[in-house]
Design an enzyme around this catalytic site. Structure first.
Site, PDB file in Angstrom:
ATOM      1  N   CYS A 153       0.898  -1.106   0.101  1.00  0.00           N
ATOM      2  CA  CYS A 153      -0.123  -0.064  -0.053  1.00  0.00           C
ATOM      3  C   CYS A 153       0.962   1.265  -0.090  1.00  0.00           C
ATOM      4  O   CYS A 153       0.422   2.300  -0.182  1.00  0.00           O
ATOM      5  CB  CYS A 153      -0.859   0.132   1.348  1.00  0.00           C
ATOM      6  SG  CYS A 153      -1.934  -1.401   1.458  1.00  0.00           S
TER       7      CYS A 153
ATOM      8  N   HIS B 188      -2.982   6.802   3.505  1.00  0.00           N
ATOM      9  CA  HIS B 188      -3.662   5.784   2.634  1.00  0.00           C
ATOM     10  C   HIS B 188      -4.936   5.285   3.232  1.00  0.00           C
ATOM     11  O   HIS B 188      -5.091   5.622   4.615  1.00  0.00           O
ATOM     12  CB  HIS B 188      -2.569   4.658   3.147  1.00  0.00           C
ATOM     13  CG  HIS B 188      -3.079   3.261   2.713  1.00  0.00           C
ATOM     14  ND1 HIS B 188      -3.711   2.837   1.476  1.00  0.00           N
ATOM     15  CD2 HIS B 188      -2.996   2.288   3.308  1.00  0.00           C
ATOM     16  CE1 HIS B 188      -4.181   1.636   1.303  1.00  0.00           C
ATOM     17  NE2 HIS B 188      -3.519   1.099   2.523  1.00  0.00           N
TER      18      HIS B 188
ATOM     19  N   ASN C  74     -10.104  -0.221   0.685  1.00  0.00           N
ATOM     20  CA  ASN C  74      -8.759  -0.183   0.491  1.00  0.00           C
ATOM     21  C   ASN C  74      -8.263  -0.583  -0.724  1.00  0.00           C
ATOM     22  O   ASN C  74      -8.439  -1.773  -1.192  1.00  0.00           O
ATOM     23  CB  ASN C  74      -8.113  -1.112   1.820  1.00  0.00           C
ATOM     24  CG  ASN C  74      -6.560  -1.113   1.642  1.00  0.00           C
ATOM     25  OD1 ASN C  74      -5.968  -0.700   0.828  1.00  0.00           O
ATOM     26  ND2 ASN C  74      -6.015  -1.755   2.631  1.00  0.00           N
TER      27      ASN C  74
HETATM   28  O1  UT7 Z   1      -3.754  -1.736   3.609  1.00  0.00           O
HETATM   29  C1  UT7 Z   1      -2.577  -2.239   4.335  1.00  0.00           C
HETATM   30  C2  UT7 Z   1      -2.803  -1.851   5.726  1.00  0.00           C
HETATM   31  N1  UT7 Z   1      -3.973  -2.761   6.257  1.00  0.00           N
HETATM   32  C3  UT7 Z   1      -4.654  -2.216   7.126  1.00  0.00           C
HETATM   33  O2  UT7 Z   1      -4.328  -0.900   7.571  1.00  0.00           O
HETATM   34  C4  UT7 Z   1      -5.820  -2.896   7.843  1.00  0.00           C
HETATM   35  C5  UT7 Z   1      -5.643  -2.781   9.299  1.00  0.00           C
HETATM   36  N2  UT7 Z   1      -6.362  -3.418  10.151  1.00  0.00           N
HETATM   37  C6  UT7 Z   1      -7.842  -3.383  10.222  1.00  0.00           C
HETATM   38  O3  UT7 Z   1      -8.189  -2.265   9.472  1.00  0.00           O
HETATM   39  C7  UT7 Z   1      -8.613  -3.979  11.333  1.00  0.00           C
HETATM   40  O4  UT7 Z   1      -7.707  -4.620  11.950  1.00  0.00           O
HETATM   41  C8  UT7 Z   1      -9.628  -4.597  10.729  1.00  0.00           C
HETATM   42  C9  UT7 Z   1     -10.910  -3.785  10.190  1.00  0.00           C
HETATM   43  C10 UT7 Z   1      -9.106  -5.686   9.840  1.00  0.00           C
HETATM   44  C11 UT7 Z   1     -10.290  -5.413  11.833  1.00  0.00           C
HETATM   45  O5  UT7 Z   1     -10.852  -4.621  12.986  1.00  0.00           O
HETATM   46  P1  UT7 Z   1     -10.525  -4.973  14.278  1.00  0.00           P
HETATM   47  O6  UT7 Z   1     -11.210  -4.192  15.120  1.00  0.00           O
HETATM   48  O7  UT7 Z   1      -9.054  -5.010  14.456  1.00  0.00           O
HETATM   49  O8  UT7 Z   1     -11.294  -6.282  14.598  1.00  0.00           O
HETATM   50  P2  UT7 Z   1     -10.695  -7.675  15.099  1.00  0.00           P
HETATM   51  O9  UT7 Z   1      -9.680  -8.217  13.975  1.00  0.00           O
HETATM   52  O10 UT7 Z   1      -9.853  -7.404  16.332  1.00  0.00           O
HETATM   53  O11 UT7 Z   1     -11.944  -8.706  15.089  1.00  0.00           O
HETATM   54  C12 UT7 Z   1     -12.863  -8.257  15.869  1.00  0.00           C
HETATM   55  C13 UT7 Z   1     -14.198  -9.200  15.909  1.00  0.00           C
HETATM   56  C14 UT7 Z   1     -13.513 -10.712  15.848  1.00  0.00           C
HETATM   57  O12 UT7 Z   1     -14.553 -11.508  16.421  1.00  0.00           O
HETATM   58  P3  UT7 Z   1     -14.189 -12.053  17.947  1.00  0.00           P
HETATM   59  O13 UT7 Z   1     -13.097 -12.890  17.503  1.00  0.00           O
HETATM   60  O14 UT7 Z   1     -14.012 -10.993  18.887  1.00  0.00           O
HETATM   61  O15 UT7 Z   1     -15.309 -12.994  18.097  1.00  0.00           O
HETATM   62  C15 UT7 Z   1     -13.540 -10.997  14.070  1.00  0.00           C
HETATM   63  O16 UT7 Z   1     -13.967 -12.315  14.067  1.00  0.00           O
HETATM   64  O17 UT7 Z   1     -14.697  -8.806  14.800  1.00  0.00           O
HETATM   65  C16 UT7 Z   1     -14.973 -10.106  13.735  1.00  0.00           C
HETATM   66  N3  UT7 Z   1     -14.791 -10.016  12.517  1.00  0.00           N
HETATM   67  C17 UT7 Z   1     -15.990  -9.528  11.644  1.00  0.00           C
HETATM   68  N4  UT7 Z   1     -17.130  -9.575  12.194  1.00  0.00           N
HETATM   69  C18 UT7 Z   1     -18.214  -8.986  11.339  1.00  0.00           C
HETATM   70  C19 UT7 Z   1     -13.677  -9.545  11.619  1.00  0.00           C
HETATM   71  N5  UT7 Z   1     -14.164  -9.415  10.468  1.00  0.00           N
HETATM   72  C20 UT7 Z   1     -15.633  -9.275  10.429  1.00  0.00           C
HETATM   73  C21 UT7 Z   1     -16.488  -8.932   9.557  1.00  0.00           C
HETATM   74  N6  UT7 Z   1     -17.738  -8.725   9.710  1.00  0.00           N
HETATM   75  N7  UT7 Z   1     -16.496  -8.658   8.238  1.00  0.00           N
END
Ligand code: UT7
Length: 331
Positions: free
Chosen positions: A116, A256, A286
């Protein structure tokens, strides 16, 4: 560094595929909701390329627009850089396909793999080639068809990404104008955090690999999240310092566009106001290397930028890689 030549962005262009995929469409594919995606990421929809469209196709449209905007002829382009993680194929480079499409007969061409951060890496490269006196006009393109490498069964990643292309013509200018400061960096010890594990020499594609979907995007989102905020805030401060400027001197800050909460985190640290920010990730998700030039072109076309304005561009991505630049707008 005192250089004889400066490098300015003299034209921009962008293109996104027509097909829109909304969060509601994704609700039908994986266990997710519009509410989760909007509150956790800020994304409402993304664009998806059709099966006949490759990265070079959308890169070419964006590049042609940028050349027209800059008033530069294809034969006057010295170098074409395509920043992408979704090239048409491993080789030849997507940049060479774009060179053919544009009939940029005097241009060298190569792809740049910095995730990215690719567009900022491209600007840094263009700046150096121009400062050295070697080249006068360089096309820097960020283009991705990430939908082609998404695992549509993985809700952790499939809701995040979209397709698009943005381009800039970078041309020789007075040393006090254009790119005022630029910094790029990397830390490969975090290489596993955002990766497409299969498809290269480490893990060539075979039936087993495809069954395990190892030829798609894998990301450890929450680790990336924390590093992204800290690193983008820090590299922004470095380039502002190098240029002798402050956040208040910036007309626009274009980060980004990966996650609204990451952007809020950076902006809180840097004290960027909402008037200074330009965001379009709600519409496109993204788009990796395309996200900054896509937003920059939109901002320019919406009349947000005037000659003499200072802007800050900052990125972070797979590698890990990062980069930032301060630019004086010359158009
Ligand atoms: O472009 C290169 C750089 N990339 C980025 O900058 C991406 C960076 N990361 C992020 O943007 C975030 O970490 C995410 C959007 C990917 C995830 O957000 P988060 O607040 O870090 O959530 P998490 O990964 O800690 O997940 C929280 C919960 C999990 O459930 P449990 O384990 O707490 O029960 C996930 O399974 O949210 C769940 N989850 C979803 N639920 C509904 C993950 N994806 C989804 C989804 N819909 N699409």
């Amino acid at each position: 560094m005192n250089c004889k030549y400066g490098a300015a962005i003299t034209g921009t262009g962008s293109f996104v595929p027509e097909k829109i995929m909304t969060n509601f469409d994704l609700e039908k594919i994986v266990d997710t909701s519009d509410e989760w995606i909007v509150t956790r990421t800020g994304i409402s929809q993304r664009r998806i390329a059709d099966e006949n469209t490759a990265t070079s196709d959308i890169a070419t449209v964006a590049a042609a627009q940028a050349m027209e905007d800059a008033g530069v002829d294809a034969k006057d382009i010295d170098l074409i850089l395509v920043a992408t993680v979704t090239p048409d194929m491993a080789f030849p480079s997507t940049a060479c396909v774009v060179q053919k499409n544009l009939q940029a007969v005097n241009a060298a061409a190569y792809d740049l793999g910095a995730g990215c951060s690719g567009f900022i890496y491209g600007l840094a490269t263009a700046n150096s080639f121009i400062a050295s006196g070697m080249y006068k006009n360089i096309l820097v393109i960020g283009a991705e068809t990430l939908s082609k490498i998404i695992n549509w069964e993985d809700r952790n990643t499939c809701v995040l990404f979209g397709d698009g292309a943005g381009a800039a013509v970078v041309s020789r200018c007075e040393p006090s104008e254009g790119i005022l400061s630029v910094k790029i960096g990397s830390n490969g010890t975090f290489d596993r955090l955002i990766t497409q594990p299969a498809g290269g020499s480490r893990m060539p594609v075979n039936c087993e690999v495809i069954q395990q979907k190892l030829n798609t995007i894998h990301m450890e989102g929450s680790e990336v999240f924390k590093l992204a905020i800290r690193t983008m805030a820090s590299v922004s401060e470095q380039v502002l310092g190098d240029a002798g400027l402050k956040v208040d001197d910036m007309k626009l800050v274009i980060p980004h566009q990966a996650n609204k909460r990451i952007i809020d985190g950076i902006f809180n640290r840097l004290k960027v106001t909402s008037e200074q920010s330009y965001l379009n990730l709600d519409k496109y998700g993204n788009t990796s290397a395309a996200s900054i030039p896509l937003a920059l072109d939109e901002a320019a076309k919406n009349g947000v930028l005037n000659k003499g304005d200072n802007i800050l561009l900052v990125a972070f991505g797979s590698g890990l890689t990062w980069g930032a630049t301060t630019v004086k707008w010359v158009k």
